[in-house]
Each structure stands twice: as structure tokens, then as C-alpha cells.
Design a protein around this motif. Structure first.
Motif, PDB file in Angstrom:
ATOM      1  N   ASP A 231      11.327   2.432 118.048  1.00  0.00           N
ATOM      2  CA  ASP A 231      12.622   1.793 117.830  1.00  0.00           C
ATOM      3  C   ASP A 231      12.930   1.561 116.351  1.00  0.00           C
ATOM      4  O   ASP A 231      14.052   1.227 115.995  1.00  0.00           O
ATOM      5  CB  ASP A 231      12.671   0.440 118.559  1.00  0.00           C
ATOM      6  CG  ASP A 231      12.626   0.611 120.073  1.00  0.00           C
ATOM      7  OD1 ASP A 231      13.088   1.666 120.543  1.00  0.00           O
ATOM      8  OD2 ASP A 231      12.117  -0.289 120.760  1.00  0.00           O
ATOM      9  N   THR A 232      11.918   1.721 115.493  1.00  0.00           N
ATOM     10  CA  THR A 232      12.147   1.465 114.075  1.00  0.00           C
ATOM     11  C   THR A 232      13.035   2.541 113.461  1.00  0.00           C
ATOM     12  O   THR A 232      13.002   3.707 113.854  1.00  0.00           O
ATOM     13  CB  THR A 232      10.815   1.396 113.308  1.00  0.00           C
ATOM     14  OG1 THR A 232      11.094   1.068 111.946  1.00  0.00           O
ATOM     15  CG2 THR A 232      10.101   2.739 113.340  1.00  0.00           C
ATOM     16  N   ILE A 233      13.863   2.145 112.507  1.00  0.00           N
ATOM     17  CA  ILE A 233      14.740   3.098 111.826  1.00  0.00           C
ATOM     18  C   ILE A 233      13.928   4.006 110.917  1.00  0.00           C
ATOM     19  O   ILE A 233      14.193   5.192 110.784  1.00  0.00           O
ATOM     20  CB  ILE A 233      15.818   2.338 111.018  1.00  0.00           C
ATOM     21  CG1 ILE A 233      16.704   1.530 111.961  1.00  0.00           C
ATOM     22  CG2 ILE A 233      16.665   3.311 110.196  1.00  0.00           C
ATOM     23  CD1 ILE A 233      17.724   0.670 111.247  1.00  0.00           C
ATOM     24  N   ARG A 234      12.902   3.435 110.293  1.00  0.00           N
ATOM     25  CA  ARG A 234      12.071   4.206 109.372  1.00  0.00           C
ATOM     26  C   ARG A 234      11.012   4.970 110.163  1.00  0.00           C
ATOM     27  O   ARG A 234      10.078   4.386 110.682  1.00  0.00           O
ATOM     28  CB  ARG A 234      11.406   3.275 108.366  1.00  0.00           C
ATOM     29  CG  ARG A 234      12.376   2.470 107.520  1.00  0.00           C
ATOM     30  CD  ARG A 234      11.613   1.465 106.678  1.00  0.00           C
ATOM     31  NE  ARG A 234      10.846   0.545 107.518  1.00  0.00           N
ATOM     32  CZ  ARG A 234       9.976  -0.338 107.033  1.00  0.00           C
ATOM     33  NH1 ARG A 234       9.744  -0.397 105.739  1.00  0.00           N
ATOM     34  NH2 ARG A 234       9.324  -1.154 107.848  1.00  0.00           N
ATOM     35  N   LYS A 235      11.143   6.260 110.265  1.00  0.00           N
ATOM     36  CA  LYS A 235      10.184   7.067 111.009  1.00  0.00           C
ATOM     37  C   LYS A 235       8.954   7.386 110.170  1.00  0.00           C
ATOM     38  O   LYS A 235       7.841   7.421 110.666  1.00  0.00           O
ATOM     39  CB  LYS A 235      10.849   8.356 111.488  1.00  0.00           C
ATOM     40  CG  LYS A 235      11.999   8.127 112.461  1.00  0.00           C
ATOM     41  CD  LYS A 235      11.534   7.391 113.711  1.00  0.00           C
ATOM     42  CE  LYS A 235      12.670   7.184 114.691  1.00  0.00           C
ATOM     43  NZ  LYS A 235      12.248   6.403 115.879  1.00  0.00           N
ATOM     44  N   GLU A 236       9.152   7.651 108.890  1.00  0.00           N
ATOM     45  CA  GLU A 236       8.031   7.932 107.998  1.00  0.00           C
ATOM     46  C   GLU A 236       8.464   7.712 106.550  1.00  0.00           C
ATOM     47  O   GLU A 236       9.643   7.834 106.214  1.00  0.00           O
ATOM     48  CB  GLU A 236       7.499   9.351 108.194  1.00  0.00           C
ATOM     49  CG  GLU A 236       8.520  10.445 108.033  1.00  0.00           C
ATOM     50  CD  GLU A 236       7.909  11.818 108.242  1.00  0.00           C
ATOM     51  OE1 GLU A 236       8.653  12.797 108.118  1.00  0.00           O
ATOM     52  OE2 GLU A 236       6.696  11.920 108.503  1.00  0.00           O
ATOM     53  N   ILE A 237       7.498   7.372 105.722  1.00  0.00           N
ATOM     54  CA  ILE A 237       7.746   7.092 104.308  1.00  0.00           C
ATOM     55  C   ILE A 237       6.693   7.813 103.479  1.00  0.00           C
ATOM     56  O   ILE A 237       5.523   7.891 103.870  1.00  0.00           O
ATOM     57  CB  ILE A 237       7.685   5.577 104.016  1.00  0.00           C
ATOM     58  CG1 ILE A 237       8.828   4.842 104.720  1.00  0.00           C
ATOM     59  CG2 ILE A 237       7.755   5.299 102.516  1.00  0.00           C
ATOM     60  CD1 ILE A 237       8.750   3.336 104.577  1.00  0.00           C
ATOM     61  N   LEU A 238       7.104   8.327 102.338  1.00  0.00           N
ATOM     62  CA  LEU A 238       6.174   8.921 101.380  1.00  0.00           C
ATOM     63  C   LEU A 238       6.182   8.079 100.114  1.00  0.00           C
ATOM     64  O   LEU A 238       7.214   7.935  99.461  1.00  0.00           O
ATOM     65  CB  LEU A 238       6.584  10.360 101.056  1.00  0.00           C
ATOM     66  CG  LEU A 238       5.677  11.104 100.070  1.00  0.00           C
ATOM     67  CD1 LEU A 238       4.292  11.310 100.661  1.00  0.00           C
ATOM     68  CD2 LEU A 238       6.287  12.447  99.681  1.00  0.00           C
ATOM     69  N   GLU A 239       5.034   7.496  99.777  1.00  0.00           N
ATOM     70  CA  GLU A 239       4.878   6.732  98.543  1.00  0.00           C
ATOM     71  C   GLU A 239       3.946   7.497  97.619  1.00  0.00           C
ATOM     72  O   GLU A 239       2.916   8.005  98.061  1.00  0.00           O
ATOM     73  CB  GLU A 239       4.311   5.334  98.825  1.00  0.00           C
ATOM     74  CG  GLU A 239       5.247   4.445  99.625  1.00  0.00           C
ATOM     75  CD  GLU A 239       4.679   3.054  99.844  1.00  0.00           C
ATOM     76  OE1 GLU A 239       5.430   2.181 100.306  1.00  0.00           O
ATOM     77  OE2 GLU A 239       3.477   2.842  99.547  1.00  0.00           O
ATOM     78  N   GLN A 240       4.305   7.551  96.341  1.00  0.00           N
ATOM     79  CA  GLN A 240       3.538   8.371  95.411  1.00  0.00           C
ATOM     80  C   GLN A 240       3.191   7.630  94.125  1.00  0.00           C
ATOM     81  O   GLN A 240       4.043   7.002  93.522  1.00  0.00           O
ATOM     82  CB  GLN A 240       4.331   9.617  95.010  1.00  0.00           C
ATOM     83  CG  GLN A 240       4.886  10.442  96.141  1.00  0.00           C
ATOM     84  CD  GLN A 240       5.681  11.610  95.616  1.00  0.00           C
ATOM     85  OE1 GLN A 240       5.274  12.297  94.682  1.00  0.00           O
ATOM     86  NE2 GLN A 240       6.840  11.840  96.205  1.00  0.00           N
ATOM     87  N   ASN A 241       1.966   7.710  93.728  1.00  0.00           N
ATOM     88  CA  ASN A 241       1.542   7.461  92.350  1.00  0.00           C
ATOM     89  C   ASN A 241       0.692   8.675  91.994  1.00  0.00           C
ATOM     90  O   ASN A 241      -0.531   8.649  92.078  1.00  0.00           O
ATOM     91  CB  ASN A 241       0.740   6.168  92.232  1.00  0.00           C
ATOM     92  CG  ASN A 241       0.247   5.950  90.819  1.00  0.00           C
ATOM     93  OD1 ASN A 241       0.964   6.182  89.857  1.00  0.00           O
ATOM     94  ND2 ASN A 241      -1.004   5.542  90.689  1.00  0.00           N
TER      95      ASN A 241
END
Length: 247
Positions: A231-241
Motif C-alpha cells: 500500500d505504500t506509495i514508495r515502491k523502491e528508493i536508491l540512495e547513493q554515496n
């Protein structure tokens, strides 16, 4: 007669595309027409070092392996597992992974079977990679793989592990350095998310892999975050350093 597959490949030391590498700040990417897995696969493919030889243990019974001019013996008993590479005999007991596999660094003594062996060459350095597992596996043990990256010149042994990610064993060239990218699985029941964490290691003159850090002392790292709640709007996130932005 025990059969096993040997695949000869052409050794490539150049990437598919030339890219300018730079340090970037932590960013999040929540909207993209391409899946994050596809983005990462395409990116890492450009920097992957192609092995000279690949040997697969197709029947899980091969114990003596000829790898070019090198010989490898896999010696497994109920008490311990030993590996002999040319004239170097060593055991897996008390050996730990350099990376966090799930909640902590893991003992590679769990492995009792080898699945794949690769011979790599880069900048006049040869390395052998061995992917290992437990056979026959049960439950979550079927989702764990261990990797030995062995520097032939120094006989230095580097161990890594992966859980619930993929089974790929690869070396890369970033900043003209021989590199390894570790992968860590982290699941959080509280906020229903799973993090797949990639960290960059580079090899030193003694054949030892160490975490590569930026000028601020932060380890180069990628986080691929997925959410278990549909149900979440955010299906996946990419965070980078990372050493450069992955698009």
C-alpha cells in the motif's frame, strides 16, 4: 565420469562506456521509468572484469580442479573444510567475511561445497574467485553464498558473503583499481522495508581488500530500499554515496 563445465571468455579491461567518476552526496531516487535493479545491473556491467576461465561444479562432486596453470583441491570432511590452491593448503575454520552478510560478519566455515571458480587477471595481478555454499541446504541456509577472492602473488585470502540477493561473483575496475562490491541484506520488520547495501572494496599491494572511503571518511555505499507493504506509495528508493552518480 564427473562432468564439469569450463567456459573460456575473452578478458576485457575496458568498460562498455567511458564515465567520469566523482564523489557525490547522498541522494534518493523515488521516480524512474527503469527499475533500480536494471539500473544497477547496467552500471556494474560497464566496470566488470571478465574472467579468463570459469569452472562450474555441475554435480557438486568435483574435488580436483585444473584452472589454467593452477590446481585447486577441495577437501571436505565432517570436521572441517580445507582448500589447496597450488601449494597453499588452508582451512575455512575461524575465517570471517569482510562484510556484514545479514546482521553481522559471518563465518565461512558453514560452507562445505564449491559451486563456481573463476580466474581473473588485471594490471599484471592474477586472482582466483571461489563461490561456496552449504549442500544439501535447508531453509535460510539455501540463500547464503560465500566468496573467496584469492590473490595468487601474495596468497592473501579475502572472504565475502551474500544473503538473499544474488549469487554473482565478480570483480570490477573503478578509478583504475581492482575492486570488489560487497552486498548486505537488511530487513526491518518495524517499517516493512528491506535494504540491499552495496559497499566498495579496493585491493592493496599485499592483496588485501579494504573498504574504500571518500574524503570525509565515509565508505562508498549504495542502498537499494524496497518496501514490503504493497500500500505504500514508495515502491523502491536508491540512495547513493558513491564514486559517481548512477542514473
Amino acid at each position: 565420469m564427473i562432468r564439469f563445465l569450463i567456459l573460456m571468455t575473452v578478458f576485457l579491461t575496458t568498460s562498455c562506456h567511458n564515465k567520469t567518476e566523482k564523489s557525490i552526496q547522498l541522494i534518493s531516487n523515488e521516480t524512474s521509468n527503469t527499475s533500480i535493479n536494471d539500473q544497477l545491473d547496467t552500471y556494474f556491467c560497464d566496470y566488470e572484469i571478465k574472467p579468463l576461465i570459469i569452472v562450474n561444479n555441475t554435480e557438486s562432486k568435483q574435488t580436483l580442479i585444473n584452472l589454467g596453470k593452477h590446481k585447486i583441491e577441495w577437501l571436505d570432511t565432517t570436521e572441517e573444510t580445507k582448500i589447496k590452491i597450488d601449494d597453499d593448503l588452508f582451512i575455512l575454520k575461524d575465517k570471517l567475511t569482510l562484510n556484514t552478510v545479514w546482521e553481522h560478519k559471518d563465518s565461512v566455515d558453514f560452507a562445505n561445497n564449491w559451486d563456481e571458480i573463476k580466474l581473473f587477471a588485471y594490471n599484471r595481478r592474477e586472482l582466483i574467485g571461489i563461490r561456496m555454499s552449504y549442500n544439501p541446504c535447508v531453509g535460510s541456509g539455501c540463500s547464503v553464498d560465500y566468496f573467496l577472492i584469492y590473490d595468487l602473488k601474495s596468497k592473501t585470502k579475502n572472504f565475502f558473503g551474500q544473503f538473499r540477493i544474488d549469487r554473482k561473483m565478480a570483480l570490477y575496475h573503478f578509478d583504475n583499481e581492482l575492486s570488489y562490491v560487497s552486498k548486505t541484506y537488511r530487513e526491518s520488520a518495524n517499517d516493512s522495508k528491506v535494504e540491499y547495501i552495496y559497499e566498495l572494496f579496493s585491493i592493496d599491494e599485499k592483496g588485501q581488500f579494504n573498504k574504500k572511503k571518500n574524503s570525509n571518511g565515509l565508505t562508498y555505499q549504495i542502498k537499494h530500499i524496497t518496501f514490503l507493504d504493497d500500500d505504500t506509495i514508495r515502491k523502491e528508493i536508491l540512495e547513493q554515496n558513491w564514486i559517481q552518480e548512477i542514473k
